[in-house]
Scaffold this motif. Structure first.
Motif, PDB file in Angstrom:
ATOM      1  N   LYS A  77       1.022  -1.090   0.036  1.00 46.68           N
ATOM      2  CA  LYS A  77       0.197   0.047  -0.032  1.00 46.68           C
ATOM      3  C   LYS A  77       0.809   1.207   0.160  1.00 46.68           C
ATOM      4  N   TYR A  94       2.231   1.774  -3.273  1.00 51.09           N
ATOM      5  CA  TYR A  94       1.361   2.147  -4.547  1.00 51.09           C
ATOM      6  C   TYR A  94       0.994   3.777  -4.172  1.00 51.09           C
ATOM      7  N   VAL A 140      -2.799   1.794 -10.786  1.00 49.42           N
ATOM      8  CA  VAL A 140      -2.112   2.063  -9.351  1.00 49.42           C
ATOM      9  C   VAL A 140      -3.429   2.142  -8.451  1.00 49.42           C
ATOM     10  N   ASP A 161      -6.622   1.569  -8.999  1.00 42.16           N
ATOM     11  CA  ASP A 161      -7.490   0.364  -9.021  1.00 42.16           C
ATOM     12  C   ASP A 161      -6.959  -0.636  -7.887  1.00 42.16           C
ATOM     13  N   LYS A 162      -5.537  -0.705  -7.952  1.00 42.79           N
ATOM     14  CA  LYS A 162      -4.814  -1.743  -6.897  1.00 42.79           C
ATOM     15  C   LYS A 162      -5.054  -1.129  -5.608  1.00 42.79           C
TER      16      LYS A 162
END
Length: 188
Positions: free
Chosen positions: A6, A9, A35, A37-38
């Motif tokens: 996290k 990202y 990114v 979206d992740k």
């Protein structure tokens, strides 16, 4: 490991955002959307991909194709809401964030959940609208704000106040008596 991913990202979001601000490479918007979206920011990613898909220049064809595919995939994770608010120019607020003025140029992409929209326009009564959004749903909501009613009471007052009395002129009686006495002395 999830926390480390996290953090990585989030750092990528910051880097891509900065790169987009400094340059003119629209292809980076696709990478930023991936990114987001992740990170589970599906609505933000979908909004970015929709903007990218509408670009007429500056985007490689393969990126456009991937963006369209990803947008279709994200549409199953978010809800699409179209708000048709009258009058035009009404301010639409979601929480503390102004979404825009009616009519909105695009439908809203929202994560599944309950939302409270505040609608305001000069000369109209404010209104709060509650909406529940489900994943994969599309909904349209038409909302008319009610004009503020102005009433003017044209009836006469119940107990009218009488006008003040006109001042009385001074009495001429002393003048007449004095003139009569003077006339009597002259005759005598």
């Amino acid at each position: 490991k999830l926390d480390e991913a996290k953090v990585s990202y989030e750092a990528a979001v910051a880097a891509y955002t900065k790169a987009i601000e400094l340059g003119d490479d629209l292809n980076l918007a696709y990478e930023l959307a991936i990114v987001e979206d992740k990170l589970g920011k599906f609505a933000v990613a979908a909004t970015r991909l929709r903007t990218l898909a509408k670009a007429t220049t500056g985007v490689r064809p393969d990126v456009l194709k991937k963006a369209a595919t990803k947008l279709t995939e994200l549409a199953t994770k978010i809800g699409t809401v179209t708000l048709a608010v009258k009058p035009e120019g009404a301010t639409i607020t979601l929480g503390e964030t102004e979404v825009g003025k009616s009519p909105l140029a695009e439908p809203l992409f929202l994560m599944p959940g309950a939302y409270s929209f505040q609608l305001q326009a000069d000369g109209f009564q404010s209104k709060t609208v509650e909406l529940t959004v489900e994943a994969g749903s599309e909904s349209e909501r038409g909302i008319d704000l009610e004009p503020i009613k102005i009433s003017i009471d044209t009836r006469p007052p119940i107990d009218p106040v009488p006008p003040p009395p006109k001042p009385q002129p001074p009495s001429k009686l002393p003048l007449l008596i004095g003139a009569g006495a003077t006339g009597g002395f002259l005759i005598a």
